[in-house]
Motif scaffolding. Structure first.
Motif, PDB file in Angstrom:
ATOM      1  N   TYR A 296      23.547  50.429   4.239  1.00  0.00           N
ATOM      2  CA  TYR A 296      24.032  49.356   3.370  1.00  0.00           C
ATOM      3  C   TYR A 296      23.096  48.148   3.428  1.00  0.00           C
ATOM      4  O   TYR A 296      22.797  47.531   2.404  1.00  0.00           O
ATOM      5  N   GLU A 297      22.637  47.817   4.616  1.00  0.00           N
ATOM      6  CA  GLU A 297      21.714  46.686   4.746  1.00  0.00           C
ATOM      7  C   GLU A 297      20.397  46.987   4.039  1.00  0.00           C
ATOM      8  O   GLU A 297      19.796  46.095   3.421  1.00  0.00           O
ATOM      9  N   ARG A 298      19.952  48.221   4.102  1.00  0.00           N
ATOM     10  CA  ARG A 298      18.676  48.608   3.515  1.00  0.00           C
ATOM     11  C   ARG A 298      18.674  48.418   1.999  1.00  0.00           C
ATOM     12  O   ARG A 298      17.635  48.134   1.406  1.00  0.00           O
ATOM     13  N   VAL A 299      19.825  48.581   1.367  1.00  0.00           N
ATOM     14  CA  VAL A 299      19.886  48.432  -0.091  1.00  0.00           C
ATOM     15  C   VAL A 299      20.271  47.014  -0.501  1.00  0.00           C
ATOM     16  O   VAL A 299      20.507  46.757  -1.686  1.00  0.00           O
ATOM     17  N   GLY A 300      20.357  46.093   0.465  1.00  0.00           N
ATOM     18  CA  GLY A 300      20.561  44.691   0.121  1.00  0.00           C
ATOM     19  C   GLY A 300      21.965  44.147   0.308  1.00  0.00           C
ATOM     20  O   GLY A 300      22.218  42.992  -0.049  1.00  0.00           O
ATOM     21  N   MET A 301      22.862  44.918   0.892  1.00  0.00           N
ATOM     22  CA  MET A 301      24.205  44.403   1.129  1.00  0.00           C
ATOM     23  C   MET A 301      24.206  43.517   2.373  1.00  0.00           C
ATOM     24  O   MET A 301      23.420  43.706   3.299  1.00  0.00           O
ATOM     25  N   ARG A 302      25.105  42.530   2.377  1.00  0.00           N
ATOM     26  CA  ARG A 302      25.185  41.601   3.498  1.00  0.00           C
ATOM     27  C   ARG A 302      26.634  41.475   3.974  1.00  0.00           C
ATOM     28  O   ARG A 302      27.570  41.673   3.204  1.00  0.00           O
ATOM     29  N   VAL A 303      26.814  41.138   5.229  1.00  0.00           N
ATOM     30  CA  VAL A 303      28.145  40.948   5.796  1.00  0.00           C
ATOM     31  C   VAL A 303      28.716  39.620   5.307  1.00  0.00           C
ATOM     32  O   VAL A 303      28.052  38.580   5.397  1.00  0.00           O
ATOM     33  N   VAL A 304      29.935  39.650   4.780  1.00  0.00           N
ATOM     34  CA  VAL A 304      30.566  38.420   4.288  1.00  0.00           C
ATOM     35  C   VAL A 304      31.863  38.093   5.018  1.00  0.00           C
ATOM     36  O   VAL A 304      32.350  36.968   4.961  1.00  0.00           O
ATOM     37  N   SER A 305      32.453  39.059   5.707  1.00  0.00           N
ATOM     38  CA  SER A 305      33.654  38.800   6.489  1.00  0.00           C
ATOM     39  C   SER A 305      33.863  39.957   7.456  1.00  0.00           C
ATOM     40  O   SER A 305      33.213  41.005   7.352  1.00  0.00           O
ATOM     41  N   GLY A 306      34.761  39.763   8.414  1.00  0.00           N
ATOM     42  CA  GLY A 306      35.039  40.809   9.381  1.00  0.00           C
ATOM     43  C   GLY A 306      36.515  40.914   9.699  1.00  0.00           C
ATOM     44  O   GLY A 306      37.270  39.948   9.529  1.00  0.00           O
ATOM     45  N   TRP A 307      36.930  42.079  10.141  1.00  0.00           N
ATOM     46  CA  TRP A 307      38.314  42.256  10.563  1.00  0.00           C
ATOM     47  C   TRP A 307      38.377  43.246  11.716  1.00  0.00           C
ATOM     48  O   TRP A 307      37.463  44.055  11.903  1.00  0.00           O
ATOM     49  N   ASP A 308      39.434  43.131  12.504  1.00  0.00           N
ATOM     50  CA  ASP A 308      39.576  43.936  13.707  1.00  0.00           C
ATOM     51  C   ASP A 308      40.813  44.813  13.629  1.00  0.00           C
ATOM     52  O   ASP A 308      41.866  44.392  13.110  1.00  0.00           O
ATOM     53  N   LEU A 309      40.687  46.006  14.178  1.00  0.00           N
ATOM     54  CA  LEU A 309      41.802  46.941  14.260  1.00  0.00           C
ATOM     55  C   LEU A 309      42.283  46.999  15.706  1.00  0.00           C
ATOM     56  O   LEU A 309      41.502  47.278  16.618  1.00  0.00           O
ATOM     57  N   TRP A 310      43.584  46.729  15.911  1.00  0.00           N
ATOM     58  CA  TRP A 310      44.195  46.740  17.225  1.00  0.00           C
ATOM     59  C   TRP A 310      45.154  47.929  17.312  1.00  0.00           C
ATOM     60  O   TRP A 310      45.696  48.373  16.295  1.00  0.00           O
ATOM     61  N   GLU A 311      45.369  48.420  18.524  1.00  0.00           N
ATOM     62  CA  GLU A 311      46.206  49.603  18.673  1.00  0.00           C
ATOM     63  C   GLU A 311      47.030  49.540  19.961  1.00  0.00           C
ATOM     64  O   GLU A 311      46.602  48.961  20.962  1.00  0.00           O
ATOM     65  N   ARG A 312      48.222  50.152  19.903  1.00  0.00           N
ATOM     66  CA  ARG A 312      49.031  50.364  21.102  1.00  0.00           C
ATOM     67  C   ARG A 312      49.259  51.854  21.247  1.00  0.00           C
ATOM     68  O   ARG A 312      49.798  52.508  20.331  1.00  0.00           O
ATOM     69  N   LEU A 313      48.829  52.406  22.357  1.00  0.00           N
ATOM     70  CA  LEU A 313      48.978  53.837  22.613  1.00  0.00           C
ATOM     71  C   LEU A 313      50.357  54.132  23.204  1.00  0.00           C
ATOM     72  O   LEU A 313      50.994  53.253  23.783  1.00  0.00           O
TER      73      LEU A 313
END
Length: 318
Positions: A296-313
């Protein structure tokens, strides 16, 4: 098991959402991302996709929180992602935080998740939050959840006309015929994501039901890469009010490192631009085992936001 009483502060109330609430819920999402100083990549169009899923019960699996004359100030949802996994997500408008709304909403979410997971041998509960949301992270930690994956939203701005880029003489890339190619595309996705614990399409029947039920399903935006007639790569895309999305990108391990993924993306961007779509986005695991982030970076996309996945086993205390 859910903690707390599910009681909201005075002046607020729960109710199930209705289709007429789509724009109001989308507005809460946009306000949330703006507060985090991140680009808005999720809005009413994202909610429309979720509500259209065949296994999603709007009356039982989602809630809005209203205040006063009925203004929507928060939203939450629960969804079965796999037979033993329930995923959830919620958001509170920045102007109404710090009042216990998020905790009450999570109580409601957990109670519904318990119902969904009743009788499952090894149940897993997951919840998604914006990266860097310390208050939400603290709320999840006291409920015995822990972060397992970090995701990025990546974006590229599109200005027509776009050239699709060179193609390989050995690899043919083109559109699909849904009646003929969907099973082959699903097989590519299953094989490509076999070692990825976070991203995989699941059974063909469930996958195709979700894809075709989506209001943005448009197979004319899908692409397949073939080597001597056999599918070795695939890209599934959709376009909505907020721009274009690359929903799936996969290349078989045997054919990686040959530029097939990048070529699929450039072809997809050209298709979007030709239709007047001005931006393309993707949600990607920051530790994707297939190396998709670098593509994705190679074709010019950039990071604009982030999110996290949390879990309870299941072994963790509830």
């Amino acid at each position: 098991m859910a903690n707390g009483s599910m009681n909201l502060p005075a002046g607020y109330g729960f109710r199930p959402p209705t289709p007429d609430d789509l724009d109001a819920v989308g507005g809460v999402l946009v306000a949330d991302l703006r507060e985090a100083a991140e680009e808005s990549v999720l809005d009413a169009d994202f909610i429309r996709q979720v509500w259209s899923r065949p296994d999603f019960d709007l009356a039982a699996d989602a809630w809005v929180v209203t205040e006063g004359a009925g203004t929507i100030v928060a939203y939450g949802q629960v969804r079965s992602e796999e037979p033993d996994v329930v995923g959830s997500w919620g958001v509170v408008h920045p102007e109404h935080r710090g009042r216990g709304i998020g905790s009450s909403l999570l109580d409601r979410i957990e109670a519904r998740a318990d119902e969904r997971l009743a009788g499952v041998p090894s149940p897993r509960f997951r919840h998604s939050i914006n990266a860097g949301d310390r208050a939400a992270a603290a709320l999840l930690r006291v409920r015995d959840l822990y972060p397992i994956r970090h995701y990025w939203h990546m974006r590229i701005d599109l200005t027509p006309p776009l050239e699709p880029g060179p193609s390989s003489e050995a690899i043919e890339i083109g559109g699909i015929e849904p009646g003929d190619d969907l099973r082959a595309i699903h097989a590519v996705l299953e094989d490509a994501f076999a070692d990825d614990p976070g991203d995989h399409p699941g059974s063909f029947d469930r996958w195709i039901e979700e894809e075709t039920a989506s209001p943005s399903y448009d197979p004319t935006l899908w692409l397949v890469a073939r080597d001597r007639g056999a599918a070795v790569g695939a890209l599934a895309a959709s376009a909505g009010d907020d721009g274009g999305w690359v929903d799936w990108l996969a290349v078989l391990a045997s054919h990686r490192g040959r530029g097939i993924g990048a070529t699929l993306l450039r072809r997809s961007f050209a298709l979007f631009a030709a239709r007047g779509v001005r931006r393309a986005m993707v949600s990607v695991d920051s530790e994707n085992v297939t190396g998709a982030t670098a593509v994705y970076e190679r074709v010019g996309m950039r990071v604009v936001s982030g999110w996290d996945l949390w879990e309870r086993l299941p072994a963790d205390p509830r």
